[in-house]
Design a protein around this motif. Sequence first.
Motif, PDB file in Angstrom:
ATOM      1  N   PHE A 105      13.981  -7.789 -13.897  1.00  0.00           N
ATOM      2  CA  PHE A 105      12.547  -7.786 -13.608  1.00  0.00           C
ATOM      3  C   PHE A 105      11.993  -6.365 -13.661  1.00  0.00           C
ATOM      4  N   TYR A 106      12.608  -5.437 -12.961  1.00  0.00           N
ATOM      5  CA  TYR A 106      12.094  -4.061 -12.917  1.00  0.00           C
ATOM      6  C   TYR A 106      12.282  -3.339 -14.249  1.00  0.00           C
ATOM      7  N   GLU A 107      13.317  -3.688 -14.991  1.00  0.00           N
ATOM      8  CA  GLU A 107      13.483  -3.108 -16.329  1.00  0.00           C
ATOM      9  C   GLU A 107      12.423  -3.653 -17.284  1.00  0.00           C
ATOM     10  N   ARG A 108      12.239  -4.960 -17.290  1.00  0.00           N
ATOM     11  CA  ARG A 108      11.295  -5.584 -18.222  1.00  0.00           C
ATOM     12  C   ARG A 108       9.858  -5.147 -17.974  1.00  0.00           C
ATOM     13  N   TRP A 109       9.411  -5.260 -16.730  1.00  0.00           N
ATOM     14  CA  TRP A 109       7.995  -5.076 -16.453  1.00  0.00           C
ATOM     15  C   TRP A 109       7.591  -3.629 -16.194  1.00  0.00           C
ATOM     16  N   PHE A 110       8.519  -2.792 -15.765  1.00  0.00           N
ATOM     17  CA  PHE A 110       8.150  -1.425 -15.393  1.00  0.00           C
ATOM     18  C   PHE A 110       8.926  -0.358 -16.140  1.00  0.00           C
ATOM     19  N   GLY A 111       9.706  -0.742 -17.131  1.00  0.00           N
ATOM     20  CA  GLY A 111      10.428   0.222 -17.947  1.00  0.00           C
ATOM     21  C   GLY A 111      11.513   0.976 -17.199  1.00  0.00           C
ATOM     22  N   ALA A 112      11.977   0.407 -16.081  1.00  0.00           N
ATOM     23  CA  ALA A 112      13.016   1.070 -15.291  1.00  0.00           C
ATOM     24  C   ALA A 112      14.350   1.028 -16.040  1.00  0.00           C
ATOM     25  N   HIS A 156       5.344  -3.284   1.077  1.00  0.00           N
ATOM     26  CA  HIS A 156       5.291  -3.392  -0.381  1.00  0.00           C
ATOM     27  C   HIS A 156       5.786  -2.089  -0.998  1.00  0.00           C
ATOM     28  N   VAL A 157       5.965  -2.123  -2.307  1.00  0.00           N
ATOM     29  CA  VAL A 157       6.226  -0.919  -3.078  1.00  0.00           C
ATOM     30  C   VAL A 157       5.071  -0.819  -4.078  1.00  0.00           C
ATOM     31  N   ALA A 158       4.581   0.394  -4.324  1.00  0.00           N
ATOM     32  CA  ALA A 158       3.488   0.603  -5.272  1.00  0.00           C
ATOM     33  C   ALA A 158       4.012   1.414  -6.456  1.00  0.00           C
ATOM     34  N   LEU A 159       3.749   0.916  -7.650  1.00  0.00           N
ATOM     35  CA  LEU A 159       4.182   1.587  -8.867  1.00  0.00           C
ATOM     36  C   LEU A 159       2.945   1.959  -9.681  1.00  0.00           C
ATOM     37  N   SER A 160       2.809   3.241  -9.995  1.00  0.00           N
ATOM     38  CA  SER A 160       1.641   3.726 -10.718  1.00  0.00           C
ATOM     39  C   SER A 160       1.866   3.648 -12.220  1.00  0.00           C
ATOM     40  N   LEU A 161       0.885   3.070 -12.900  1.00  0.00           N
ATOM     41  CA  LEU A 161       0.929   2.968 -14.361  1.00  0.00           C
ATOM     42  C   LEU A 161       0.062   4.025 -15.040  1.00  0.00           C
ATOM     43  N   GLY A 162      -0.766   4.716 -14.266  1.00  0.00           N
ATOM     44  CA  GLY A 162      -1.529   5.830 -14.815  1.00  0.00           C
ATOM     45  C   GLY A 162      -2.945   5.536 -15.263  1.00  0.00           C
ATOM     46  N   SER A 163      -3.281   4.274 -15.511  1.00  0.00           N
ATOM     47  CA  SER A 163      -4.657   3.982 -15.942  1.00  0.00           C
ATOM     48  C   SER A 163      -5.035   2.553 -15.569  1.00  0.00           C
ATOM     49  N   ARG A 220       4.359 -10.540  -7.158  1.00  0.00           N
ATOM     50  CA  ARG A 220       5.602 -10.737  -6.401  1.00  0.00           C
ATOM     51  C   ARG A 220       6.783 -10.616  -7.357  1.00  0.00           C
ATOM     52  N   ASP A 221       7.811  -9.909  -6.905  1.00  0.00           N
ATOM     53  CA  ASP A 221       9.028  -9.839  -7.705  1.00  0.00           C
ATOM     54  C   ASP A 221       9.810 -11.142  -7.524  1.00  0.00           C
ATOM     55  N   PRO A 222      10.947 -11.310  -8.170  1.00  0.00           N
ATOM     56  CA  PRO A 222      11.662 -12.590  -8.093  1.00  0.00           C
ATOM     57  C   PRO A 222      12.075 -13.009  -6.684  1.00  0.00           C
ATOM     58  N   ASP A 223      12.181 -12.063  -5.748  1.00  0.00           N
ATOM     59  CA  ASP A 223      12.541 -12.398  -4.374  1.00  0.00           C
ATOM     60  C   ASP A 223      11.332 -12.526  -3.474  1.00  0.00           C
ATOM     61  N   GLY A 224      10.131 -12.415  -4.046  1.00  0.00           N
ATOM     62  CA  GLY A 224       8.912 -12.554  -3.261  1.00  0.00           C
ATOM     63  C   GLY A 224       8.379 -11.260  -2.675  1.00  0.00           C
ATOM     64  N   ASN A 225       9.036 -10.128  -2.958  1.00  0.00           N
ATOM     65  CA  ASN A 225       8.537  -8.842  -2.467  1.00  0.00           C
ATOM     66  C   ASN A 225       7.235  -8.478  -3.169  1.00  0.00           C
ATOM     67  N   LEU A 226       6.308  -7.911  -2.412  1.00  0.00           N
ATOM     68  CA  LEU A 226       5.037  -7.499  -2.982  1.00  0.00           C
ATOM     69  C   LEU A 226       5.194  -6.182  -3.745  1.00  0.00           C
ATOM     70  N   VAL A 227       4.635  -6.162  -4.954  1.00  0.00           N
ATOM     71  CA  VAL A 227       4.628  -4.968  -5.785  1.00  0.00           C
ATOM     72  C   VAL A 227       3.180  -4.695  -6.167  1.00  0.00           C
ATOM     73  N   GLU A 228       2.671  -3.555  -5.726  1.00  0.00           N
ATOM     74  CA  GLU A 228       1.332  -3.133  -6.127  1.00  0.00           C
ATOM     75  C   GLU A 228       1.461  -2.356  -7.428  1.00  0.00           C
ATOM     76  N   ILE A 229       0.654  -2.758  -8.405  1.00  0.00           N
ATOM     77  CA  ILE A 229       0.592  -2.047  -9.677  1.00  0.00           C
ATOM     78  C   ILE A 229      -0.710  -1.259  -9.620  1.00  0.00           C
ATOM     79  N   VAL A 230      -0.624   0.070  -9.601  1.00  0.00           N
ATOM     80  CA  VAL A 230      -1.812   0.886  -9.385  1.00  0.00           C
ATOM     81  C   VAL A 230      -2.069   1.835 -10.544  1.00  0.00           C
ATOM     82  N   ALA A 231      -3.362   2.238 -10.644  1.00  0.00           N
ATOM     83  CA  ALA A 231      -3.749   3.236 -11.657  1.00  0.00           C
ATOM     84  C   ALA A 231      -3.663   4.610 -11.034  1.00  0.00           C
TER      85      ALA A 231
END
Length: 129
Positions: free
Chosen positions: A20-27, A76-83, A118-129
């Motif tokens: 999940f984190y590799e596919r959607w966030f390039g981890a 939650h965890v917040a991941l910044s995409l930049g825009s 929500r990630d596969p386990d239901g954890n909240l992930v904020e996708i932010v600019a």
Amino acid sequence: MTRLEHTALWTRDLERARAFYERWFGATAGAPYASATTRGFRSYFVTFPDGGARLELMTVPELADAAGAPAVGWAHVALSLGSREAVDALAARMAAAGVPVVSAPRTTGDGYYEAVVRDPDGNLVEIVA
């Protein structure tokens, strides 16, 4: 100097969470780790494209279910995409793929432009600019 080095999430399915984190966030996941002293403990550290803090994905066989209601602990965890455009595009792709979108892209009261999934386990992930 203090900086956040990593945070950790428990998961029932380590490979599903890694994917999940590799596919959607390039981890990129590091080598898998298996504890020699804690029965069944396995983990990955995943690194995001810009470096910064890593995310540790961890599992053990006897993992308890989350309570589901807000409780003391990480929210939650917040991941910044930049825009804003990147937030809009990823949220749309995730929704189309069936990833649960808790809130569509919007500007929040604290000034973030974000979508929440929500990630596969239901954890909240904020996708932010």
